[in-house]
Each structure stands twice: as structure tokens, then as C-alpha cells.
Write an enzyme that holds these catalytic residues in place. Structure first.
Site, PDB file in Angstrom:
ATOM      1  N   THR A   3      70.759 -87.492 -24.637  1.00 14.29           N
ATOM      2  CA  THR A   3      69.869 -88.649 -24.689  1.00 14.29           C
ATOM      3  C   THR A   3      69.450 -89.131 -23.304  1.00 14.29           C
ATOM      4  O   THR A   3      68.471 -89.875 -23.183  1.00 14.29           O
ATOM      5  CB  THR A   3      70.518 -89.805 -25.467  1.00 14.29           C
ATOM      6  OG1 THR A   3      71.733 -90.188 -24.818  1.00 14.29           O
ATOM      7  CG2 THR A   3      70.817 -89.404 -26.905  1.00 14.29           C
ATOM      8  N   ASP A   4      70.150 -88.733 -22.256  1.00 15.78           N
ATOM      9  CA  ASP A   4      69.704 -89.059 -20.901  1.00 15.78           C
ATOM     10  C   ASP A   4      68.292 -88.540 -20.655  1.00 15.78           C
ATOM     11  O   ASP A   4      67.476 -89.201 -20.003  1.00 15.78           O
ATOM     12  CB  ASP A   4      70.640 -88.433 -19.863  1.00 15.78           C
ATOM     13  CG  ASP A   4      71.858 -89.272 -19.585  1.00 15.78           C
ATOM     14  OD1 ASP A   4      72.176 -90.135 -20.427  1.00 15.78           O
ATOM     15  OD2 ASP A   4      72.511 -89.062 -18.549  1.00 15.78           O
ATOM     16  N   PHE A   5      68.019 -87.345 -21.167  1.00  7.24           N
ATOM     17  CA  PHE A   5      66.730 -86.721 -20.879  1.00  7.24           C
ATOM     18  C   PHE A   5      65.617 -87.320 -21.727  1.00  7.24           C
ATOM     19  O   PHE A   5      64.448 -87.252 -21.360  1.00  7.24           O
ATOM     20  CB  PHE A   5      66.841 -85.214 -21.081  1.00  7.24           C
ATOM     21  CG  PHE A   5      67.887 -84.608 -20.190  1.00  7.24           C
ATOM     22  CD1 PHE A   5      67.624 -84.393 -18.856  1.00  7.24           C
ATOM     23  CD2 PHE A   5      69.142 -84.309 -20.666  1.00  7.24           C
ATOM     24  CE1 PHE A   5      68.590 -83.872 -18.013  1.00  7.24           C
ATOM     25  CE2 PHE A   5      70.120 -83.783 -19.832  1.00  7.24           C
ATOM     26  CZ  PHE A   5      69.841 -83.562 -18.497  1.00  7.24           C
ATOM     27  N   GLN A  54      69.110 -96.773 -23.859  1.00  3.34           N
ATOM     28  CA  GLN A  54      69.033 -95.334 -24.090  1.00  3.34           C
ATOM     29  C   GLN A  54      69.176 -95.007 -25.571  1.00  3.34           C
ATOM     30  O   GLN A  54      68.473 -94.133 -26.099  1.00  3.34           O
ATOM     31  CB  GLN A  54      70.108 -94.631 -23.275  1.00  3.34           C
ATOM     32  CG  GLN A  54      70.019 -93.129 -23.292  1.00  3.34           C
ATOM     33  CD  GLN A  54      71.044 -92.468 -22.390  1.00  3.34           C
ATOM     34  OE1 GLN A  54      71.727 -91.534 -22.786  1.00  3.34           O
ATOM     35  NE2 GLN A  54      71.177 -92.955 -21.166  1.00  3.34           N
TER      36      GLN A  54
END
Length: 762
Positions: free
Chosen positions: A585-587, A617
Site C-alpha cells: 500500500t505504500d506504492f 494510506q
């Protein structure tokens, strides 16, 4: 924020998200649908499993806030209306096969002559040019070609995809960012341009920078789930609970060792840890010492035994209470219903209810991807019915593009799109710096601030240059911080804060990704900084947002993926959740952070008004699962793990090829492709392919297992069958399509002769 602008959107299911993002940010998005409706209306899941153009939850998920008109782009009768709409548009978005729009007289070159400021966004599986430009690429194929599928799943099973299509969302969010970057270029030059987005390139971002393994000469990453190998030592990262499972973050790195100490302190309180040496262990150096062969998996075994006992006696609710209250680096694996109906989303009013025609009562949708203090995202319309807005759209007066009203500055004709934008970047690790990397690539001056006392975690994560663990040779850190200026400042020191405050006065944008509550005691919160600079834009990005009972939930994208339902959408029916790979999920958050900053800058350009952005996020990531979100809120169904099977496409899977751990993805979408596959296999076309199930998969696997993957993908694509090898990390660097598109860029650096980073993908 984008209310002056109009978007004409021709996309199908491979590009819908771009238009939705622009619509949510305020643009007037007109969906141009072909006779019978967009193909996206025939993509499931469906309301009550009733197939129909007004029943598609995929369409609902990505078409809200937009208007619909049905026009035949090949019919002379609709040509005048179509060209009139395009003449008044600021943006055009399309996802046709490369060359198709030009064949229809609607290519960028032709349209830009009549509308020179038009920004023309093209979204395709492999991009507009290159040896694979015209290859077919539905979701499974793009995830295989982009390297993510190879890394997701269990070591002893085939590579795995996320069962809710993801490639279109990676590309669609990149496309929205690209459209906004092109808009800033247009502000300077008065000219539009074509933005060419490739699903394959966008997906590579989610490989956690392991696509850089080959150019950095790092040992190739492999597929592994439930833990991690460090120098051949297995460190578990997944444990059973009474009612499910829990995943751990990497609590043995320089910036995270204190989390392991807290976890073992908790185990001691519960009478499960009586070895003082474990409580006194220097966990911050543990991974590095394991790489140096100073400690081994055998040394970690007692910790594994303690954690196994600890979690076996707990349930998910108890674990989440401890995560928040004790600030632990772990997360229970939640299903979509648990997060949607949970206390965090309730406290932040995240689900938004819309009256959707055809359904009694309101429908809960995923809420805003970011919260803007001055220009909040408004859900103005539910997803449109086919041709719903024909009368009002065609009755509107001819429109001049809003972008045509601003005169370009000749002195800026050669300037980069974001030249003149100044960013004080207090983001760290991935989700934030990935966004400011995009701003830096297109001309913004970004000053990235670190602390020597708290090493950025990304400096301690592979891939490394020359397979050598060193903070100055970490490929991921180098990639997300390329094009930036770097500064080490201790913001907890009064002298450091004085430096930061000077930079605040200089900056247009301040970014930060500390835990909620850290900035205010230091006088670095938005209220304090905006008092110094009234038109400042500030964005705070964290896992759960700045408010709510879970606001102190700290960690990385693998933990956010666990609590937002992604884990349950990547796994085999009989097994444990197996992905998605890395800090997934960072990306996702990186794209939404970039779009939020650009939209706020656009608003400030017109109004002089700054604002504060609260970006969660978890909330942003759920837009990549929006069809499954609606499947629960409309149908009451939480999708179960289904491996690589698909509810509509068949056969649809990843099959072995000749060689060790070599695979090919095949995704049949229609009868024509099925017949072509049968011809290639030299088998009769048997009825009942959907009912054949595992027997058909076994037959295809038997056919593919001794064939060369590169030859087979070419053969099948030439016959019109969607197929692609599942690329591992060295394959990505060698891929002729990625090489043709300049996806990898060598950049000189101080430590080594050169390093390699991924391109901006836009």
C-alpha cells in the site's frame, strides 16, 4: 481544486480510475460510451450477481462524480457532437490499443491542431511504442509482465495475483499524476502534450524496487510468504491467532529494533519470556549481524517459540488494541467487512453513502483518498446510468478550454513543468518520498530532510548496490530520492528546528510522515507553520490518518495491506493469506500523495490559498479494492481466497514452463481467444470449459511445462491470446519492452561510479 477543467474520457476498464481521480478533485469528467455502453459495465462483480450494464459494481466503483453520454465514435451522425466536446476539453483520456484512436481521426496529432492546449492521456498495457506495444494485457498478464506476480505467493506454489484487478489502478493513478504534471507544463507553455502510460511500467513500482536487482548486481529476490530469508536464515513474520493470523513488520532494523523490544516486553508481562538476554538483545542491529553470520536462525528460534505462544492465545481485537496502545510493529489480518465496519472508519466517517439508481437505499462507497482543509473532495454524483446526461451535455453551449484563458510566458517555454515549486520534504521511507520523487523529476526543488539519529528504514532494505548492505548503496532509497537535495537535521534539537523554519519560509509545500501528534509539540504542525507562511500547503501521510482510535497504528505498507483486506485477496483457497508482496500500500499512497499535492498547488495558483492535507494510506489503498468494497456493502459478500482463478475469465492462471521456477500467465477473456488457444494446443474445442475447472488447468500445465516461455508468449500473442511470461527480477531488467521505453536510467552518484533507478513511469 480542478473545477475549471473538463475531461473527455473514452477509457474502458483498463483506464477508468484516472478519470475518477480527476473527477474527485473537481473536474467535469464526461464519459464517452460506445453503443451499448462501456465494456467496463460488463465487468463484475454485479449487484445480486445479475449481469447487466447498470449492475456492474466495477463500473460503480470507478465512475462516480462523472457524466455519461453514448456516442458512436465511428458514426458520422455523432461526429460533430464528439468533436465539439473535444474542442472544449482541457484533458482527454483513452485506453484504446495503440494507433486505434488515430485510425478514427481522434489521435493526439490531429486533435491538437484544433485544440493545442489539449492534454491527451493514453493508458495501455505496454505503452504506445515498443516490441510489445500491441500485445494484449488484461490484469493477470500485466501483473506477470510487471514482476509483481512472480514475487507474490508461497515458495512451493505458482506465482500469485491479487484477485481484485490491480494493474489498471496502478496505471490509472499514474495517469492522473501525469495529467496534472502536463497541466503545469501547459501553464508555462500554453501547449498540451500526450501522456503515455504503460500498465507494465506502473506495476514494476510495486516490486519494492527488486526490479533493480540486476542493474545493482543484487542477488535476485524470490517468492516467499509468511516471513523473510536473511542470509539464508528464515525469520517468521506470520503467526496464528485464535481467530485468524497476524503479520509482523521488520522489527530488526536500525530504525525498528525498539518495536521488537516492546513486543518481547509484552510477552514477558504475560509470563512467556523469562530469558533476560532476549530482552537485552540489540534488535536494531540484528538483521545486519545476521548478514555478517554473527547470529543465525537457531539464535532466533527461542523468539519464534515465544511469539507462537503469545499469539496463539490472542484474537484479532486484542492484537489491534495492543498494536495501538503499545505501539507495536504488527497487524492482524482483517477481512474487508472488519475494516469497513470497524471503529476507525466509523470515527473518520470514511465510507460515503450515495443514492445509486437501481438499488433501494444508499450504497456505501470508499471515501476520500485524502482530506483537504479548504477544498474537500465531494461526492457530487453516483456512477451514471448509460447515456444519463445526454440531454444536458449536448445542450450545453460551446465551451472554450479553461486552460486557453491563461497566456503563456515566453521566458518559461523551456522550463520544466514544476520548475519554481519548492518542497521541504520531511517524508521518509516509501509512500511519501515516492511522491516527492515525481515532483523532483519534473523540475521541483525538493529538499529531503533526514536525521542521522534515526536511519531511514529504506536505507536498510535491499536491493543493495553490489549485494553489499550499506546505507549509501540501498537501491530503494536512491530511487525514491533521486533528483532531490539532501540534508541531515535533528528536528528535536532547537538548532535543527531553526533550520527547518527557515526552509518553511522558503517552501511552497511541506511534507511529513511522522506518527500523528509528533509535529505539534515541536511547533511544526500546520497551525504553527501556516502562521509563518499563510499560503503554505502541508501534507501529513500516515497509515490510518491523523484522527480516530487507530491513529497511532504505526508501520509499513505490509501492515496496512493486512488491515485493509488485501491479504485476503492474495492466497490459495485452502491456505493462509500469501501477499501481496512487500509494502504494497505504500506504492498506492505514493500516487495519491503526488496527486493531492499537485491539485493543491493548482488551486493555490488560481486562488492564492494554501491548505492542509490529511492522507491516510489505508483509506487511499481501499480505492484499489473498490469493486470488492462494493461487493460487501451492496451484496453482503466478502470474497474468499481464489488463487489465480477469475470469476469471469476462463481459463485464467499461471502455468509452468521449461526451467526452474519459470511460468507463463494465460488469461482468456472471450470465445475467440479460447478457440485460438485450442488451435495453439492442437486440441479440440470442448464445451464446458468453465465447468472443467482444475482438469483444464492441469491440461494446460501439461502442455506448457516443457515449452520455452519466451517462445510461447510470442506464439500465443501472435494468435490473439493474452499471455506473458511471469518475469522475475533479472527478467524485468532484460525485458525488451522496458528497455525500449527507457524504464531504467543510469545516474552518477558520489559513492559509486553510477547507480540505476527506475524512471518516473509517466
Amino acid at each position: 481544486m480542478l473545477s475549471p477543467y473538463r475531461v473527455v474520457d473514452f477509457t474502458d476498464e483498463q483506464g477508468l480510475l484516472c478519470g475518477q481521480i480527476l473527477a474527485d478533485l473537481g473536474a467535469d469528467v464526461i464519459r464517452i460510451e460506445p453503443p451499448g455502453g462501456s465494456p467496463a459495465r460488463r465487468v463484475g462483480p454485479f449487484v445480486d450477481d445479475e449481469v447487466g450494464p447498470e449492475r456492474s459494481l466495477h463500473w460503480w466503483a470507478y465512475a462516480r462524480n462523472t457524466r455519461s453520454v453514448e456516442l458512436d465514435i465511428e458514426a458520422d451522425a455523432d461526429r460533430e457532437d464528439l468533436l465539439r466536446l473535444i474542442a472544449g476539453a482541457d484533458f482527454l483520456v483513452e485506453s484504446a490499443r495503440p494507433g486505434r484512436m488515430a485510425e478514427l481521426g481522434l489521435g493526439y496529432e490531429e486533435l491538437s491542431r484544433a485544440n493545442p492546449g489539449l492534454i491527451y492521456v493514453s493508458i495501455t498495457p505496454f505503452g504506445q511504442t515498443g516490441p510489445k506495444a500491441k500485445w494484449l494485457g488484461p490484469d493477470l498478464i500485466a501483473m506477470a509482465a510487471g514482476g509483481h506476480a512472480y514475487l507474490t505467493g508461497e515458495t512451493d506454489r505458482p506465482p500469485l495475483r491479487v484477485s481484485v484487478p490491480q494493474a489498471h489502478a496502478h496505471a490509472g493513478s499514474d495517469a492522473a499524476v501525469g495529467a496534472l504534471v502536463a497541466h503545469f507544463a501547459r501553464r508555462k507553455t500554453g501547449r498540451g502534450q500526450q501522456v503515455d502510460v504503460s500498465h507494465q511500467q506502473s506495476v514494476t513500482l510495486a516490486t519494492m524496487f527488486r526490479s533493480l536487482d540486476a542493474p545493482l548486481e543484487e542477488a535476485p529476490a524470490g517468492r516467499v510468504s509468511g516471513g523473510v530469508f536473511i542470509a539464508g536464515n528464515w525469520i517468521p513474520g506470520r503467526y496464528a491467532l485464535r481467530d485468524g493470523s497476524v503479520v509482523l513488520g521488520p522489527a530488526w532494523l536500525p530504525s525498528t529494533g525498539h518495536f521488537m523490544k516492546r513486543l518481547l516486553d509484552w510477552a514477558q508481562e504475560r509470563g512467556l519470556c523469562d530469558d533476560p538476554s532476549l530482552l537485552e538483545e540489540d534488535w536494531s542491529s540484528y538483521a545486519m549481524r545476521m548478514l555478517r553470520k554473527e547470529v543465525s536462525a537457531e539464535d532466533f528460534a527461542p523468539v519464534d517459540a515465544i511469539l507462537t505462544k503469545l499469539f496463539a492465545g490472542l484474537d484479532k481485537a486484542e492484537v489491534m488494541d495492543a498494536v495501538v496502545g503499545r505501539k507495536l510493529l504488527l497487524a492482524p489480518v482483517l477481512s474487508l467487512d472488519e475494516i469497513i465496519d470497524g471503529e476507525q472508519f466509523a470515527a473518520r466517517n470514511f465510507p460515503v453513502t450515495l443514492e445509486q439508481p437501481g438499488v433501494g437505499g444508499g450504497v456505501r462507497y470508499p471515501g476520500p483518498v485524502a482530506r483537504f482543509s479548504e477544498t474537500p473532495i465531494r461526492y457530487r454524483r453516483p456512477a451514471p446510468r448509460l447515456d444519463e446526461h445526454r440531454t444536458e451535455i449536448l445542450a450545453e453551449a460551446d465551451r472554450s478550454p479553461a486552460s486557453a484563458t491563461s497566456a503563456p510566458d515566453p521566458a518559461l517555454a523551456t522550463a520544466a513543468p514544476l520548475e519554481g515549486v519548492k518542497v521541504l520534504d520531511l517524508f521518509w521511507i516509501l509512500a511519501g518520498p515516492g511522491a516527492t520523487r515525481t515532483l523532483a523529476d519534473y523540475g521541483a526543488t525538493v529538499v529531503h530532510v533526514e536525521s542521522a539519529k534515526h536511519l531511514d528504514t529504506l536505507r536498510a532494505i535491499p536491493p543493495y548496490r553490489f549485494n553489499n548492505p550499506h546505507p549509501e548503496g540501498a537501491g530503494g532509497f536512491q530511487s525514491v530520492n533521486a533528483n532531490k537535495l539532501g540534508l541531515a537535521v535533528d528536528i528535536h534539537d532547537e538548532r535543527g528546528r531553526a533550520i527547518v523554519m527557515e526552509l518553511v519560509e522558503w517552501a511552497d509545500v511541506v511534507t511529513e510522515s511522522f506518527a500523528p501528534g509528533v509535529m505539534a509539540p515541536l511547533g511544526l504542525d500546520y497551525a504553527s507553520l501556516s502562521a509563518v507562511k499563510s499560503d503554505l500547503i502541508m501534507i501529513s501521510s500516515c497509515l490510518m490518518g491523523q484522527t480516530g482510535p487507530w491513529k497511532n497504528f504505526t508501520g509499513f505498507g505490509n501492515l496496512a495491506a493486512a488491515v485493509t483486506g488485501f491479504q485476503g485477496h492474495a492466497g490459495w483457497p485452502e491456505g493462509l493469506p500469501s501477499g501481496p508482496y512487500g509494502a504494497y500500500t505504500d506504492f498506492i499512497s505514493a500516487r495519491y500523495n503526488a496527486a493531492a499535492i499537485l491539485a493543491a498547488l493548482e488551486h493555490r495558483e488560481r486562488t492564492g490559498e494554501g491548505q492542509y492535507i490529511d492522507q491516510s494510506q489505508a483509506e487511499a489503498a481501499l480505492h484499489f479494492l473498490a469493486p470488492a468494497f462494493l461487493d460487501y456493502t451492496v451484496n453482503g459478500r466478502v470474497r474468499e481466497q481464489m488463487g489465480n482463478h477469475d470469476g469471469e475469465k476462463c481459463p485464467h492462471g499461471i502455468y509452468p514452463c521449461a526451467g526452474r521456477d519459470r511460468w507463463i500467465a494465460i488469461a482468456i477473456e472471450n470465445e475467440t481467444q479460447w478457440l485460438a488457444l485450442c488451435v495453439a494446443m492442437e486440441r479440440p474445442d470442448l464445451e464446458g470449459r468453465r465447468e472443467a475447472g482444475e482438469a483444464l488447468d492441469a491440461e494446460i500445465a501439461q502442455w506448457t511445462e516443457n515449452l520455452d516461455g519466451a517462445e510461447l508468449e510470442g506464439l500465443l500473442q501472435a494468435r490473439g491470446v493474452p499471455a506473458h511470461r511471469v518475469l522475475d527480477t533479472p527478467d524485468l531488467y532484460a525485458c525488451p519492452q522496458l528497455q525500449h521505453r527507457g524504464h531504467y536510467i543510469d545516474v552518477a552518484c558520489d559513492i559509486y561510479q553510477s547507480t540505476t533507478v527506475e524512471s518516473s513511469r509517466l
